[in-house]
Design a protein around this motif. Structure first.
Motif, PDB file in Angstrom:
ATOM      1  N   VAL A  28      53.996  42.502  46.865  1.00  0.00           N
ATOM      2  CA  VAL A  28      55.290  43.007  47.339  1.00  0.00           C
ATOM      3  C   VAL A  28      55.020  43.864  48.577  1.00  0.00           C
ATOM      4  CG1 VAL A  28      56.502  42.990  45.115  1.00  0.00           C
ATOM      5  CG2 VAL A  28      55.181  44.978  45.763  1.00  0.00           C
ATOM      6  N   GLU A  29      56.070  44.126  49.365  1.00  0.00           N
ATOM      7  CA  GLU A  29      55.861  44.853  50.622  1.00  0.00           C
ATOM      8  C   GLU A  29      55.220  46.210  50.374  1.00  0.00           C
ATOM      9  OE1 GLU A  29      59.428  44.875  52.992  1.00  0.00           O
ATOM     10  OE2 GLU A  29      59.428  42.683  53.112  1.00  0.00           O
ATOM     11  N   ILE A  30      54.395  46.645  51.334  1.00  0.00           N
ATOM     12  CA  ILE A  30      53.604  47.861  51.100  1.00  0.00           C
ATOM     13  C   ILE A  30      54.346  49.130  51.515  1.00  0.00           C
ATOM     14  CG2 ILE A  30      51.434  46.571  51.381  1.00  0.00           C
ATOM     15  CD1 ILE A  30      51.102  48.131  54.078  1.00  0.00           C
ATOM     16  N   TYR A  31      55.458  48.967  52.266  1.00  0.00           N
ATOM     17  CA  TYR A  31      56.185  50.166  52.726  1.00  0.00           C
ATOM     18  C   TYR A  31      57.292  50.529  51.754  1.00  0.00           C
ATOM     19  CZ  TYR A  31      53.689  49.456  57.088  1.00  0.00           C
ATOM     20  OH  TYR A  31      52.693  49.305  58.017  1.00  0.00           O
ATOM     21  N   ARG A  32      57.467  51.838  51.559  1.00  0.00           N
ATOM     22  CA  ARG A  32      58.581  52.308  50.731  1.00  0.00           C
ATOM     23  C   ARG A  32      59.867  52.208  51.558  1.00  0.00           C
ATOM     24  NH1 ARG A  32      56.393  54.438  46.347  1.00  0.00           N
ATOM     25  NH2 ARG A  32      54.291  55.317  46.532  1.00  0.00           N
ATOM     26  N   PRO A  33      61.028  52.135  50.882  1.00  0.00           N
ATOM     27  CA  PRO A  33      62.284  52.037  51.650  1.00  0.00           C
ATOM     28  C   PRO A  33      62.451  53.250  52.574  1.00  0.00           C
ATOM     29  CG  PRO A  33      62.662  51.678  49.302  1.00  0.00           C
ATOM     30  CD  PRO A  33      61.250  52.117  49.434  1.00  0.00           C
ATOM     31  N   ASN A  34      63.041  53.013  53.727  1.00  0.00           N
ATOM     32  CA  ASN A  34      63.295  54.091  54.686  1.00  0.00           C
ATOM     33  C   ASN A  34      64.471  54.946  54.247  1.00  0.00           C
ATOM     34  OD1 ASN A  34      61.563  53.715  57.119  1.00  0.00           O
ATOM     35  ND2 ASN A  34      62.375  51.638  56.967  1.00  0.00           N
ATOM     36  N   GLN A  35      64.399  56.236  54.509  1.00  0.00           N
ATOM     37  CA  GLN A  35      65.538  57.118  54.255  1.00  0.00           C
ATOM     38  C   GLN A  35      66.350  57.226  55.550  1.00  0.00           C
ATOM     39  OE1 GLN A  35      66.072  58.090  51.173  1.00  0.00           O
ATOM     40  NE2 GLN A  35      64.110  57.133  50.604  1.00  0.00           N
ATOM     41  N   LYS A  36      67.682  57.265  55.375  1.00  0.00           N
ATOM     42  CA  LYS A  36      68.597  57.286  56.527  1.00  0.00           C
ATOM     43  C   LYS A  36      68.257  58.417  57.516  1.00  0.00           C
ATOM     44  CE  LYS A  36      73.628  57.792  57.067  1.00  0.00           C
ATOM     45  NZ  LYS A  36      73.840  59.207  57.227  1.00  0.00           N
ATOM     46  N   GLN A  37      68.044  59.617  56.961  1.00  0.00           N
ATOM     47  CA  GLN A  37      67.794  60.785  57.819  1.00  0.00           C
ATOM     48  C   GLN A  37      66.506  60.608  58.638  1.00  0.00           C
ATOM     49  OE1 GLN A  37      67.747  64.136  55.266  1.00  0.00           O
ATOM     50  NE2 GLN A  37      68.988  65.368  56.668  1.00  0.00           N
ATOM     51  N   HIS A  38      65.500  60.027  57.978  1.00  0.00           N
ATOM     52  CA  HIS A  38      64.217  59.791  58.632  1.00  0.00           C
ATOM     53  C   HIS A  38      64.400  58.842  59.820  1.00  0.00           C
ATOM     54  CE1 HIS A  38      60.000  58.633  59.079  1.00  0.00           C
ATOM     55  NE2 HIS A  38      60.378  57.383  58.964  1.00  0.00           N
ATOM     56  N   ILE A  39      65.159  57.758  59.591  1.00  0.00           N
ATOM     57  CA  ILE A  39      65.389  56.774  60.649  1.00  0.00           C
ATOM     58  C   ILE A  39      66.179  57.397  61.795  1.00  0.00           C
ATOM     59  CG2 ILE A  39      66.757  54.680  61.167  1.00  0.00           C
ATOM     60  CD1 ILE A  39      64.034  54.067  59.932  1.00  0.00           C
ATOM     61  N   GLU A  40      67.209  58.170  61.468  1.00  0.00           N
ATOM     62  CA  GLU A  40      68.023  58.769  62.529  1.00  0.00           C
ATOM     63  C   GLU A  40      67.169  59.690  63.397  1.00  0.00           C
ATOM     64  OE1 GLU A  40      71.442  60.523  60.656  1.00  0.00           O
ATOM     65  OE2 GLU A  40      72.275  58.548  60.132  1.00  0.00           O
TER      66      GLU A  40
END
Ligand SMILES: Cc1cc2nc3c(=O)[nH]c(=O)nc-3n(C[C@H](O)[C@H](O)[C@H](O)COP(=O)(O)OP(=O)(O)OC[C@H]3O[C@@H](n4cnc5c(N)ncnc54)[C@H](O)[C@@H]3O)c2cc1C
Ligand code: SF4
Length: 467
Positions: A28-40
């Protein structure tokens, strides 16, 4: 948080990765889901430098600074619409593009502050918008009577279908495999690109009117003649599948495998689609040596790790800086325990009783010439070394494999077997005026993003041809 110095105050940071132990066993993909605040906050690191080199370097010329701005302002659906104006599979490119060589490598911040995490943000925008029900708005599109056949449901074919559907043309996509995606589904392993991503995209494309006729091998189940006669134009996106041989003694010994059948069989097992054509190759408890330095070899070493191999070694004839694949993937492989041997050229597979026991190699010396982006290499005499192996995977890339029916239908290929396009009136038109082509079968084995680009451009050529 928006201010002009965000790029200094906030460091470049990709999505968090899962624990190594978990990564070493899971497909399965190795990255955890991104958080909205982090992306912004990551998106607002963009300097909006006025001359967006990132945009030029992206083969699709994505409107990167513009969608970074939109997502930093929490305008997800507008960002998703804009992302899709230039890219048919942004969620895929965000995951598998070698961003360090493309958009992020060209980011003004790259050298001193760390590039904006463009790929990760593109992935977030598309994933989140689709999760929240985003669909392309085709309400203004007038349906046209023509129908187009697309042979090959890889990224080139899907991109062509996407652009045709947005222009009112019904496209039927034929593929010999039971699922769409081409190498996105059967080549690139799930730890880089989970298979559900392609299934979500399939629903979107079907919602746009694209039809899929799978498990249909053109030239076997239906003749190309029938396809050509029953459609107004045809797009070919068959990819390249002829493995480049190692050309060293004993390369057909027991325990030597070709990269793609190894990866396809593993994916088919995960998808419960096991087939006689691709028998599963289990490398548990084996010493595995992979030959080659591109994306495919990186996928093989990381698959072998997850199968529980005892030791996994990658053998590459040049240095690390000359590796054609993504630097991120090399880093991921190292973290997962892969051993890299650079500057070594395999010269013989060593066997005992017909079964592989090792790889003999010579050390190489690199020569850097002006004007050549990659150094040439020479083997150093008497530097022989043997690396123990129970299994060897050959991952030296792929060559085009034109079909018989191409010649019969006046579809010209060059000396390397690549389909010749762009010599005639319309973009990506072949020597047969009704037939267009793009992706790996035109440019040779390359990237997902360049296949998408060519599929999209061929669709424009088809629209001009039909009009
Ligand atoms: C193991 C591996 C890992 C890779 N990793 C990356 C990566 O990380 N990043 C990246 O950018 N690129 C990567 N690539 C390259 C990338 O996958 C290809 O460049 C891209 O998929 C090419 O797209 P395409 O549409 O031209 O062909 P393909 O993806 O090969 O699709 C061709 C499709 O045509 C179908 N087809 C062929 N002949 C017929 C026929 N006669 N009838 C019906 N259907 C037919 C096939 O079944 C297939 O589905 C990787 C390649 C491999 C092999
Ligand atoms: S498509 Fe690829 S190169 Fe272009 S912006 Fe997205 S990740 Fe970068």
């Amino acid at each position: 948080m928006n201010n002009d110095f965000q790029f200094i105050e906030i460091n470049r940071h990709l999505a968090d990765k899962k624990d190594i132990q978990q990564r070493q066993t899971e497909f399965v993909e190795i990255y955890r889901p991104n958080q909205k605040q982090h992306i912004e906050s990551q998106a607002s690191r963009c300097l909006d430098c006025g001359n967006p080199y990132c945009e030029w370097k992206c083969p699709l010329h994505n409107y990167i600074p513009n969608w970074l701005q939109l997502i930093s302002e929490n305008r997800l659906m507008e960002a998703a619409d804009l992302v899709h104006q230039t890219n048919s599979l942004p969620e895929v490119c965000g995951r598998v593009c070698p961003q360090d060589r493309l958009c992020e490598g060209a980011c003004t911040l790259n050298d001193d502050f760390g590039a904006v995490t463009i790929g990760n943000i593109e992935r977030y925008i598309t994933d989140s918008a689709i999760e929240q029900g985003w669909k392309p708005d085709l309400s203004d599109v007038h349906r046209r009577p023509e129908n187009v056949a697309i042979i090959g449901a890889g990224p080139a074919g899907l991109a062509c279908a996407d652009v045709l559907a947005r222009n009112g043309i019904t496209a039927t996509v034929y593929d010999k495999y039971p699922e769409i995606g081409g190498l996105l589904t059967y080549g690139i392993p799930a730890f880089k690109l989970e298979k559900s991503i392609i299934q979500h995209r399939r629903k979107i494309l079907e919602g746009m009117g694209v039809k899929f006729q799978l498990n249909t091998h053109i030239g076997v189940d239906i003749s190309f003649d029938d396809i050509a006669h029953s459609h107004d134009a045809v797009f070919l996106g068959l990819g390249t599948y002829k493995a480049i041989a190692a050309n060293i003694p004993n390369e057909n010994a027991q325990g030597v495998y070709q990269a793609l059948p190894y990866l396809i069989a593993n994916t088919k097992k995960i998808l419960n689609q096991s087939s006689e054509e691709y028998p599963f190759i289990d490398l548990q408890n084996q010493n595995v040596v992979v030959l080659g330095g591109g994306d495919t070899s990186m996928d093989c070493v990381r698959t072998a790790v997850r199968q529980g191999a005892n030791k996994v070694t990658l053998l590459y004839r040049r240095d690390e800086a000359s590796m054609p694949g993504s630097a991120n993937e090399v880093a991921n492989a190292k973290e997962e325990g892969v051993n890299f041997i650079f500057n070594h050229q395999p010269i013989e597979i060593q066997v005992n009783d017909g079964k592989v026991v090792g790889v003999e190699c010579l050390q190489t010396h690199l020569e850097f010439e002006e004007g050549n982006s990659r150094p040439s290499f020479k083997m150093i005499e008497d530097s022989n070394q043997c690396i123990e192996a129970d299994a060897v995977i050959v991952a030296f890339g792929f060559q085009p494999n034109p079909t018989d029916w191409m010649k019969q239908h006046n579809i010209e290929v060059d000396i390397q077997g690549r389909v010749v396009v762009n010599r005639h009136e319309f973009t990506y038109q072949t020597s047969n005026p009704k037939v267009f082509s793009g992706g790996d079968m035109v440019r040779g084995a390359d990237l997902v993003v360049t296949a998408i680009d060519e599929g999209r451009k061929a669709a424009i050529g088809i629209l001009d041809f039909l009009t």
